[in-house]
Design an enzyme around this catalytic site. Structure first.
Site, PDB file in Angstrom:
ATOM      1  N   CYS A  68     -25.176 -78.004  -9.062  1.00 54.85           N
ATOM      2  CA  CYS A  68     -25.449 -76.654  -9.591  1.00 54.85           C
ATOM      3  C   CYS A  68     -26.656 -76.665 -10.509  1.00 54.85           C
ATOM      4  O   CYS A  68     -27.382 -75.690 -10.596  1.00 54.85           O
ATOM      5  CB  CYS A  68     -24.219 -76.122 -10.309  1.00 54.85           C
ATOM      6  SG  CYS A  68     -23.615 -77.243 -11.572  1.00 54.85           S
ATOM      7  N   GLU A  79     -17.948 -70.246 -13.280  1.00 58.69           N
ATOM      8  CA  GLU A  79     -19.118 -71.132 -13.396  1.00 58.69           C
ATOM      9  C   GLU A  79     -19.811 -71.081 -12.044  1.00 58.69           C
ATOM     10  O   GLU A  79     -19.236 -71.522 -11.044  1.00 58.69           O
ATOM     11  CB  GLU A  79     -18.686 -72.575 -13.688  1.00 58.69           C
ATOM     12  CG  GLU A  79     -17.986 -72.769 -15.012  1.00 58.69           C
ATOM     13  CD  GLU A  79     -18.914 -72.687 -16.206  1.00 58.69           C
ATOM     14  OE1 GLU A  79     -20.154 -72.718 -16.008  1.00 58.69           O
ATOM     15  OE2 GLU A  79     -18.406 -72.554 -17.319  1.00 58.69           O
ATOM     16  N   LYS A  87      -6.771 -74.851  -6.393  1.00 64.39           N
ATOM     17  CA  LYS A  87      -7.185 -74.828  -4.986  1.00 64.39           C
ATOM     18  C   LYS A  87      -8.517 -75.555  -4.833  1.00 64.39           C
ATOM     19  O   LYS A  87      -9.561 -75.075  -5.272  1.00 64.39           O
ATOM     20  CB  LYS A  87      -7.338 -73.394  -4.470  1.00 64.39           C
ATOM     21  CG  LYS A  87      -7.458 -73.403  -2.943  1.00 64.39           C
ATOM     22  CD  LYS A  87      -8.124 -72.202  -2.363  1.00 64.39           C
ATOM     23  CE  LYS A  87      -9.612 -72.289  -2.306  1.00 64.39           C
ATOM     24  NZ  LYS A  87     -10.156 -73.356  -1.441  1.00 64.39           N
ATOM     25  N   GLU A  95     -30.862 -70.199  -4.286  1.00 66.09           N
ATOM     26  CA  GLU A  95     -30.252 -71.521  -4.435  1.00 66.09           C
ATOM     27  C   GLU A  95     -30.062 -72.132  -3.042  1.00 66.09           C
ATOM     28  O   GLU A  95     -29.355 -71.571  -2.209  1.00 66.09           O
ATOM     29  CB  GLU A  95     -28.886 -71.408  -5.133  1.00 66.09           C
ATOM     30  CG  GLU A  95     -28.261 -72.769  -5.401  1.00 66.09           C
ATOM     31  CD  GLU A  95     -26.875 -72.678  -6.043  1.00 66.09           C
ATOM     32  OE1 GLU A  95     -26.061 -71.842  -5.608  1.00 66.09           O
ATOM     33  OE2 GLU A  95     -26.615 -73.454  -6.971  1.00 66.09           O
TER      34      GLU A  95
END
Ligand code: NAD
Length: 500
Positions: free
Chosen positions: A303, A268, A192, A402
């Site tokens: 990331c 992750e 997906k 973040e």
């Protein structure tokens, strides 16, 4: 030798592009069972690129059934390793052949500079597929150290059906990091893509068939997290769930695995990576350029973005001036401009989120020294200036959370011990970097940094040969390298009595 692209040649390729927008299930492009579609908007200029099939539970069911059937047939799962290797190498070659098209889809869909998409995303996807293909027939089992009366064999077997849920920042590459080792080990995959960037992977499915991957082995189900991702994560016939995305969703998916069939689950997730510059760094100019590209590359939507710059106080002002200068050169441009250093943010939602963080940085008292505003690059597009905050306190929101945008927080430190304390004082542990010319310090600090990747005197090094993944809430499991195979295999012990 091909002629390098110009803005015009990318534009003309874009005008002739045939964009696939349907789900890919059991070897065919199909509409969602409900007939529903969602609009795929380019953040370059706000124009629609097409309406994409919106998969939901019924489509996930169809894809998982196709996946299971293909797995049980043995056409791929029991194929000789050298056959799977040949197919993956052909797959890599075909991705190269379609490299411009895939790069363009990536750029139009999520806004990154097309040159980066071609030179980094597509190139790394090819390397990932080829490296993994080359590696797969060099993986041996083990013979246990038994006594004379028995034989103990340790072998690896494919898990079965893998559900893969991937993000929008490197749509093709993040898919490849899951897909390559999953296929190499003989699994079937239902993937997906993010609803924000489904196009390149939808196209990849067709290329996989051309490479010789049997129908049903690789399925793509575009859709939203709740509508398509969740039924996949909760499915009782999915054996493994692999994910790249935010920590919040990663945590939720681990619960889905636990609430359903205890499928193997590897996440992750996010990061807030520290980049530590000591005053004894050999080349401060190079370090400053790396500090800027480490946060502004891919619009900061990385990331491992070097989002926290920790600088030794004695050189801080001089160093920040250099970073600001390098950052100024990275102002966003039209993503089809071959020399664009930065492109568009993925969408309006992400743009607003990043601008809100910038506002919060100002409100909490950090010193805005570069950027801070929306950039007017293309009418209707989503662009943000490279932004640097100096004098950030470790406790400020912009230093803790973040942001996933081009926003750098600079924090001064006075000692190695203080730098390490701040670097490690985060819920994340994906990556970290340090700059020094003292070899003992380099090893000492690298050893103490709680992060899955540590870079010394550069940022974002590495290739397929080493594992990639996070400590702490940056995730579990590892992508890339031979270690990635662990996520896609069960380990079996077979005992044979030799005594008759
Ligand atoms: P996200 O978590 O919002 O979405 C990732 C994927 O999960 C998408 O496909 C989304 O549709 C799906 N999803 C969302 N909610 C879901 C739900 N309830 N159930 C099932 N699926 C769901 O992340 P994003 O915004 O696409 O990507 C940015 C994040 O990804 C950042 O946090 C970034 O650090 C992280 N990231 C990590 C790595 C890594 O290797 N560690 C690499 C790239 C990006």
């Amino acid at each position: 030798m091909t002629t390098p692209h110009t803005r015009d040649s990318w534009e003309s390729l874009a005008n002739g592009l045939k964009i696939r927008t349907q789900a890919f299930i059991d070897g065919n492009y199909v509409n969602a069972a409900s007939g529903k579609t969602f609009d795929c908007i380019s953040p370059i200029d706000g124009r629609s690129l097409g309406r994409v099939s919106e998969c939901e539970a019924e489509d996930i069911e169809r894809a998982v059934i196709a996946s299971r059937r293909s797995f049980d047939s043995g056409a791929w799962s029991e194929a000789a390793p050298r056959h799977r290797k040949k197919v993956l190498l052909k797959f890599a070659g075909l991705i190269e052949q379609h490299g411009d098209e895939l790069a363009l889809l990536e750029s139009l869909d999520m806004g990154k500079p097309v040159s980066d998409a071609r030179a980094v995303d597509v190139a790394a996807t090819i390397r990932c597929m080829a490296w993994t293909g080359e590696a797969l027939d060099k993986v041996y089992g083990e013979v246990a150290p038994t006594g004379p009366g028995e034989l103990g064999l340790v072998t690896r077997e494919p898990l079965g059906v893998i559900g893969a849920i991937v993000p929008w920042n490197f749509p093709l590459l993040m898919a490849a990091w899951k897909l390559a080792p999953a296929l190499a080990m003989g699994n079937s995959v239902v993937l997906k893509p993010s609803e924000k960037s489904p196009l390149s992977v939808i196209r990849l499915a067709e290329i996989a068939i051309e490479a010789g991957i049997p129908a049903g082995v690789f399925n793509v189900v575009p859709g939203y997290g709740k509508g398509a991702g969740e039924p996949l994560a909760l499915h009782m016939d999915v054996d493994g769930l692999v994910f790249t995305g935010s920590t919040a969703v990663g945590k939720h998916l681990l619960q889905c695995a636990g609430r359903s069939n205890l499928k193997r689950a590897y996440m992750e997730c996010g990061g807030k990576s520290p980049n530590i510059v000591f005053a004894d760094a050999r080349d401060l100019g190079k370090a400053a350029e790396a500090a800027a590209s480490g946060i502004f590359y891919n619009q900061g939507e990385v990331c491992t973005a070097a989002s926290r710059l920790l600088v030794e106080r004695s050189i801080k002002d001089e160093f920040v001036a250099r970073v600001v200068e390098a950052g100024r050169d990275m102002h966003p441009r039209h993503p089809l401009e071959p020399s664009a250093p930065m492109g568009a943010m993925v969408d309006e939602t992400q743009t607003t989120r990043v601008l809100d963080y910038i506002e919060k940085g100002v409100a909490e008292g950090a010193n805005l020294v570069l950027g801070g505003k929306r950039a007017n690059v293309v009418q209707g597009g989503c662009y943000i200036e490279p932004t640097v905050f100096d004098d950030v306190a470790h406790e400020h929101t912009i230093s803790r959370e973040e942001i996933f945008g081009p926003v750098l927080s600079v924090i001064a430190f006075d000692s190695e011990e203080q730098a390490l304390r701040m670097a490690n004082d985060t819920e994340y542990g994906l990556a970290a970097g340090l700059w020094t010319s003292d070899i003992s310090r380099a090893h000492r600090v690298a050893r103490k940094l709680r992060a899955g990747s540590v870079w010394v005197n550069y940022w974002d090094g590495g290739d397929m040969t080493a594992p990639f993944g996070g400590y702490k809430q940056s995730g579990n499991g590892r992508d890339k390298s031979l270690h990635a195979f662990d996520k896609y295999t069960e380990m079996k012990a077979t005992w044979i009595n030799l005594e008759g």
